[in-house]
Design an enzyme around this catalytic site. Structure first.
Site, PDB file in Angstrom:
ATOM      1  N   GLU A 192      -4.129  -8.794  -1.637  1.00  6.64           N
ATOM      2  CA  GLU A 192      -4.778  -8.600  -0.331  1.00  6.64           C
ATOM      3  C   GLU A 192      -6.231  -8.175  -0.473  1.00  6.64           C
ATOM      4  O   GLU A 192      -6.568  -7.360  -1.329  1.00  6.64           O
ATOM      5  CB  GLU A 192      -4.043  -7.525   0.476  1.00  6.64           C
ATOM      6  CG  GLU A 192      -4.661  -7.287   1.855  1.00  6.64           C
ATOM      7  CD  GLU A 192      -3.987  -6.156   2.623  1.00  6.64           C
ATOM      8  OE1 GLU A 192      -2.754  -6.064   2.567  1.00  6.64           O
ATOM      9  OE2 GLU A 192      -4.694  -5.367   3.258  1.00  6.64           O
ATOM     10  N   GLU A 249       0.824  -1.215   0.000  1.00 10.06           N
ATOM     11  CA  GLU A 249       0.000   0.000   0.000  1.00 10.06           C
ATOM     12  C   GLU A 249       0.859   1.267   0.000  1.00 10.06           C
ATOM     13  O   GLU A 249       0.864   2.033   0.974  1.00 10.06           O
ATOM     14  CB  GLU A 249      -0.980  -0.032   1.170  1.00 10.06           C
ATOM     15  CG  GLU A 249      -1.942  -1.215   1.061  1.00 10.06           C
ATOM     16  CD  GLU A 249      -3.084  -1.180   2.063  1.00 10.06           C
ATOM     17  OE1 GLU A 249      -3.030  -0.388   3.023  1.00 10.06           O
ATOM     18  OE2 GLU A 249      -4.039  -1.960   1.881  1.00 10.06           O
TER      19      GLU A 249
END
Length: 454
Positions: free
Chosen positions: A307, A212
């Protein structure tokens, strides 16, 4: 080629495994197989076409966070061994997980923040002389060794949440960016990690550069914009991997589908592109068709789904299985991903362990582990409907795209056909599955999911 007599073809049957929202059936093999017959009736029909082939699948699984490993290692050894057999083999009701993600250093689902080169404030270690995998020796490495003893072919993806703090502009775990003068040291950090894990008997198939990279709210986290990631890959990480003879795949981005421009900008840079295997995505933002956008722009590069958290309301007594299967297992597979990883493998009843001030306080595991007691949650069954039946090496094949009956089909390396079908509607649906001019009729109750095999 021998012609199969019509009488024998008519005897072909499909078996199926069912999960229903009321939990009366949880990944349960149904007793009565479904017969293939001449197609008939006016039911909606899913046509399975094995002449249409798409991506080869690498596997399905979960993130083995440090917290997950800690909970598993605290179990009674015999119960831990039984759980790992259930997760990583395919016999009986076992679910054959074939892909794992681990954090390089700690993630926000560890009980504390660490890297493999933590130093007192003011010190640096550009040559990684003090690099050590010691923080993972208590939980993560022992669990991975037990898993690899069960399934030596399992694929492992590594992702960092942050560089060591001395490499960052802020010097703290949450947020910050990598200092330009530390790019070379950070590349050495990756090399040392992969070599160290290999020495432990743990092959790392792929790494992402930064979990991220546009999120600075987790503890730990680190921002890395696309130009920085491109610079790091082409000038430091890629050349260092090549020099060290490391074959571990380099995967871009590792963030939400709402910014496909991030990986596309790097893939358009020839100097970075040559080191890149593909792009990793999450689906907390954006739409899944962005994966196909990236695939169409660079069809020679792979796509990975690294994810997604799948949670349920434990107090409702029901399991909303159709929605995550439709959106993730089916939607992501139909958009070229080679794998699907959910977040995360295990948590305790309080959604821990996690870091403070930026750890995920609501991340439910696929398993809830309370001492030696293990409960199987929504994410477990979501992945199991694929992992048990679609082994690595399976190829996605064509199947009708029906809005009311989301589905995805595969042909396994052993030559079996598998189709996963969800019914996200609020009423039961009767439908046909047609294959090679034969069809069976199936019924899925509202909110149910089934995997059919023949």
């Amino acid at each position: 080629m021998a012609v199969i007599p019509q009488t024998l073809r008519a005897q072909k049957k499909a078996t199926y495994w069912l999960t229903t929202p009321d939990k009366s059936s949880l990944l349960q093999l149904q007793k009565t197989p479904l017969n293939f017959t001449e197609p008939s009736g006016s039911n909606p029909t899913i046509n399975v076409d094995d002449k249409q082939t798409f991506q080869t699948m690498d596997g399905f699984g979960f993130a083995l966070t440090g917290g997950s490993a800690q909970l598993i290692m605290r179990m009674d050894p015999a119960k831990r061994a039984a759980l790992l057999q259930e997760l990583f083999t395919d016999s009986g009701n076992n679910i054959s997980v074939s892909y794992l993600r681990v954090s390089i250093g700690s993630s926000d689902m560890n009980d504390h923040v660490y890297s493999y080169d933590d130093l007192p404030e003011g010190q640096t270690d550009p040559d990684m002389a003090k690099f050590s995998l010691a923080p993972d020796q208590k939980d993560v490495i022992p669990v991975l060794k037990q898993i690899l003893a069960i399934n030596p072919r399992i694929k492992i993806l590594g992702s960092p949440w942050s560089a060591p703090l001395w490499m960052k502009t802020t010097g703290v775990a949450k947020g910050g960016v990598l200092k330009p003068e530390c790019f070379a040291a950070y590349a050495t950090y990756f090399v040392k990690y992969i070599q160290g894990m290999k020495a432990e008997g743990i092959p790392i198939d792929a790494i992402t550069i930064q979990n991220e990279p546009l999120n600075e709210k987790n503890t730990p986290s680190m921002v890395m914009l696309a130009p920085e990631e491109a610079d790091f890959i082409k000038n430091d990480l890629g050349p260092d991997f090549a020099k060290a003879g490391i074959k571990t795949k380099i995967v871009l981005y590792d963030h939400n589908l709402d910014h496909p421009a991030y990986p596309l900008s790097i893939l358009r840079d020839p100097a970075a592109n040559k080191y890149v295997d593909g792009t990793g995505f999450h689906l907390y933002g954006g739409t899944v068709d962005a994966m196909t956008e990236v695939h169409n722009a660079f069809p020679d590069k792979n796509l990975y789904f690294t994810e997604q958290s799948v949670t349920e309301d434990r107090g409702s007594g029901t399991m909303d299985i159709a929605d995550p299967v439709a959106k993730i297992i089916i939607g992501v597979s139909r958009n070229w991903s080679r794998n699907i990883l959910l977040w995360n493998l295990a948590a305790d009843p309080q959604f821990g362990p996690h870091t403070n001030d930026g750890g995920c306080t609501g991340c439910q595991g696929a398993l809830t582990i309370d001492g030696d007691h293990v409960a199987r949650d929504l994410a477990y069954y979501t992945i199991a409907h694929a992992s048990k039946f679609v082994p690595p090496g399976s190829v996605r094949i064509g199947s009708s795209d029906l809005n009311t009956l989301p589905n995805v089909a595969f042909k396994t390396a052993a030559g079996r056909e598998v189709i996963i079908v969800a019914n996200p509607g609020d009423s039961s649906q009767t439908f046909n599955v047609q294959y090679h001019n034969r069809a069976f009729t199936a019924v899925l109750s509202a909110g149910a999911v089934a995997t059919y095999i023949w």
